[in-house]
Design a protein around this motif. Structure first.
Motif, PDB file in Angstrom:
ATOM      1  N   ILE A 210      -8.045  -1.355 -11.946  1.00  0.00           N
ATOM      2  CA  ILE A 210      -9.201  -2.220 -12.225  1.00  0.00           C
ATOM      3  C   ILE A 210     -10.052  -2.457 -10.979  1.00  0.00           C
ATOM      4  O   ILE A 210     -10.839  -3.400 -10.911  1.00  0.00           O
ATOM      5  N   GLY A 211      -9.891  -1.582  -9.986  1.00  0.00           N
ATOM      6  CA  GLY A 211     -10.760  -1.629  -8.821  1.00  0.00           C
ATOM      7  C   GLY A 211     -10.413  -2.681  -7.793  1.00  0.00           C
ATOM      8  O   GLY A 211     -11.279  -3.102  -7.027  1.00  0.00           O
ATOM      9  N   ILE A 212      -9.153  -3.113  -7.769  1.00  0.00           N
ATOM     10  CA  ILE A 212      -8.699  -4.123  -6.811  1.00  0.00           C
ATOM     11  C   ILE A 212      -7.664  -3.500  -5.887  1.00  0.00           C
ATOM     12  O   ILE A 212      -6.788  -2.762  -6.351  1.00  0.00           O
ATOM     13  N   ALA A 213      -7.745  -3.791  -4.597  1.00  0.00           N
ATOM     14  CA  ALA A 213      -6.788  -3.240  -3.637  1.00  0.00           C
ATOM     15  C   ALA A 213      -5.511  -4.068  -3.649  1.00  0.00           C
ATOM     16  O   ALA A 213      -5.564  -5.283  -3.440  1.00  0.00           O
ATOM     17  N   PRO A 214      -4.354  -3.439  -3.871  1.00  0.00           N
ATOM     18  CA  PRO A 214      -3.090  -4.170  -3.828  1.00  0.00           C
ATOM     19  C   PRO A 214      -2.364  -3.947  -2.500  1.00  0.00           C
ATOM     20  O   PRO A 214      -2.467  -2.877  -1.890  1.00  0.00           O
ATOM     21  N   VAL A 215      -1.627  -4.968  -2.073  1.00  0.00           N
ATOM     22  CA  VAL A 215      -0.746  -4.864  -0.914  1.00  0.00           C
ATOM     23  C   VAL A 215       0.530  -5.626  -1.257  1.00  0.00           C
ATOM     24  O   VAL A 215       0.456  -6.747  -1.781  1.00  0.00           O
ATOM     25  N   ALA A 216       1.689  -5.050  -0.971  1.00  0.00           N
ATOM     26  CA  ALA A 216       2.959  -5.733  -1.230  1.00  0.00           C
ATOM     27  C   ALA A 216       3.768  -5.808   0.051  1.00  0.00           C
ATOM     28  O   ALA A 216       3.886  -4.816   0.777  1.00  0.00           O
ATOM     29  N   PHE A 217       4.315  -6.988   0.314  1.00  0.00           N
ATOM     30  CA  PHE A 217       5.173  -7.193   1.475  1.00  0.00           C
ATOM     31  C   PHE A 217       6.580  -7.552   0.989  1.00  0.00           C
ATOM     32  O   PHE A 217       6.759  -8.549   0.275  1.00  0.00           O
ATOM     33  N   ARG A 218       7.540  -6.752   1.393  1.00  0.00           N
ATOM     34  CA  ARG A 218       8.935  -7.016   1.051  1.00  0.00           C
ATOM     35  C   ARG A 218       9.549  -7.859   2.172  1.00  0.00           C
ATOM     36  O   ARG A 218      10.084  -7.325   3.145  1.00  0.00           O
TER      37      ARG A 218
END
Length: 382
Positions: A210-218
């Motif tokens: 949907i055109g959104i940048a994701p970032v995940a931090f473990r």
């Protein structure tokens, strides 16, 4: 620089430190959605100095991420979401399954549903707090061959016999613990870990579509000043500190040699802000830890020394279903891509933490004992 940031669960431990640092960096428009749950914040959170100080720096909305109208209200005008809101606690998640699923999975699903369907929202990036718990037992190496293996969850029968180290089918020699990297097998051993895996995967799957940048931090085991001292379900530093200051002995589970990667809260905040600010983070998943393992027995002994209070430490052989044996973060990826390196050693961080704890009023209650009894009744503490 992001202009408006929504931090879900922003009045919690990590969120409050994040708000302070963002303010110092010039971020003035921060929205926080938090339900101030009693388990984490105590009975009168809005009357505390910590809350009043933090709330003065943000636009605060009291409510849960499962409340559609409040979450939609919080998203108005926001371009970056830092999604911290979650129920936490490995042991408790194994019997309060619906609550953990409703908040962690349901709240994240609702957030993404709104971003996908509501017109007029301006969100460009979502940073989600994932967890080392998604790795389960983490990564090991077979000394004879150098092969990497990912042991399954430890079995009740083995732990009942006092065999706490992980094993791998067909390998008789002891495995060598190695840092777990982001490409390691995902196989959580608790409901909490499953919900964090689900959160991460939904964000990393839906946002790009949907055109959104994701970032995940473990995140590994985060600690530091401001940690909840009243929550008996998570954080052995807080649990042990409360017991020691109340003059109570500590029951060390397993053989005391189980270890965790303890990472200081300001290092976690610095990594999170790098994820907010750097385009190199977009679409990526990163470990955040110290890269160093510390045993539970070392933690207990360090805290006793820091507080100057001698309480008995009993290695009981008790164990919790769903706990892992060891986990240490491989920080190669985040170091290379975001130039992140943890700055605070365990010795330095513990000194800061203990100084802060000594300034707090430690409640004398039976919450920890009650939590232990709950787990015993459910057959999850042996």
């Amino acid at each position: 620089m992001a202009s408006t940031i929504l931090i879900t669960g922003g009045m919690g431990f990590i969120g409050s430190h994040l708000i302070r640092t963002l303010n110092e960096k010039g971020y003035g428009d921060i929205v926080v959605l938090d339900n101030l749950t009693e388990q984490i914040h105590g009975k009168n959170p809005e009357q505390t100095e910590a809350f009043k100080t933090t709330a003065a720096k943000v636009r605060f909305i009291k409510g849960c991420v499962t409340d559609r109208e409040l979450l939609l209200q919080a998203l108005q005008g926001v371009d970056t979401v830092v999604h911290l809101a979650a129920e936490t606690g490995t042991g408790q998640s194994m019997y309060e399954i619906k609550r953990y699923a409703d908040v962690n999975i349901g709240g994240t699903a609702l957030l993404l549903d709104l971003l996908a369907n509501e017109k007029g929202l301006k969100v460009k990036k979502v940073v989600v707090a994932s967890s080392r718990s998604i790795y389960g037992e983490g990564r090991y190496q077979v000394p004879a061959t150098g092969a990497y293996v990912y042991p399954a969850h430890r079995q009740d029968a083995e732990m009942r016999a006092g065999n706490f180290e992980v094993t791998y089918p067909g390998v008789e020699e002891p495995l060598r613990l190695v840092p777990t990297d982001e490409q390691s097998q995902i196989h959580p051993s608790s409901v909490y870990g499953i919900t964090k895996q689900n959160q991460e995967q939904m964000v990393m799957t839906v946002c790009p579509a949907i055109g959104i940048a994701p970032v995940a931090f473990r995140y590994q085991n985060v600690y530091g000043p401001g940690q909840s001292l009243s929550n008996p379900y998570t954080g052995i530093l807080s649990i042990f500190s409360t017991l020691i200051r109340n003059g109570k002995g500590i029951n060390i589970f397993e053989d005391g040699l189980e270890s965790r990667d303890f990472v200081y809260v300001q290092d976690v905040v610095d990594a999170t802000i790098a994820g907010i600010e750097q385009e190199a983070a977009n679409g990526q998943v990163f470990n955040v830890g110290s890269g160093v393992g510390t045993t539970v027995m070392q933690v207990a002994q360090t805290l006793k020394k820091a507080y100057g209070i001698d309480v008995p430490l009993t290695i009981s052989g008790n164990y919790r279903i769903g706990d892992i044996r060891h986990n240490i973060a491989d920080l190669g990826k985040i170091g290379k891509m975001l130039a992140f390196q943890p700055k605070v050693s365990f010795e330095q961080g513990i000194a800061h933490f203990c100084t802060w704890v000594m300034q707090q009023d430690v409640e004398k209650n039976n919450l920890y004992d009650q939590s232990i009894n709950e787990m015993k009744e459910k057959g999850l503490l042996k």
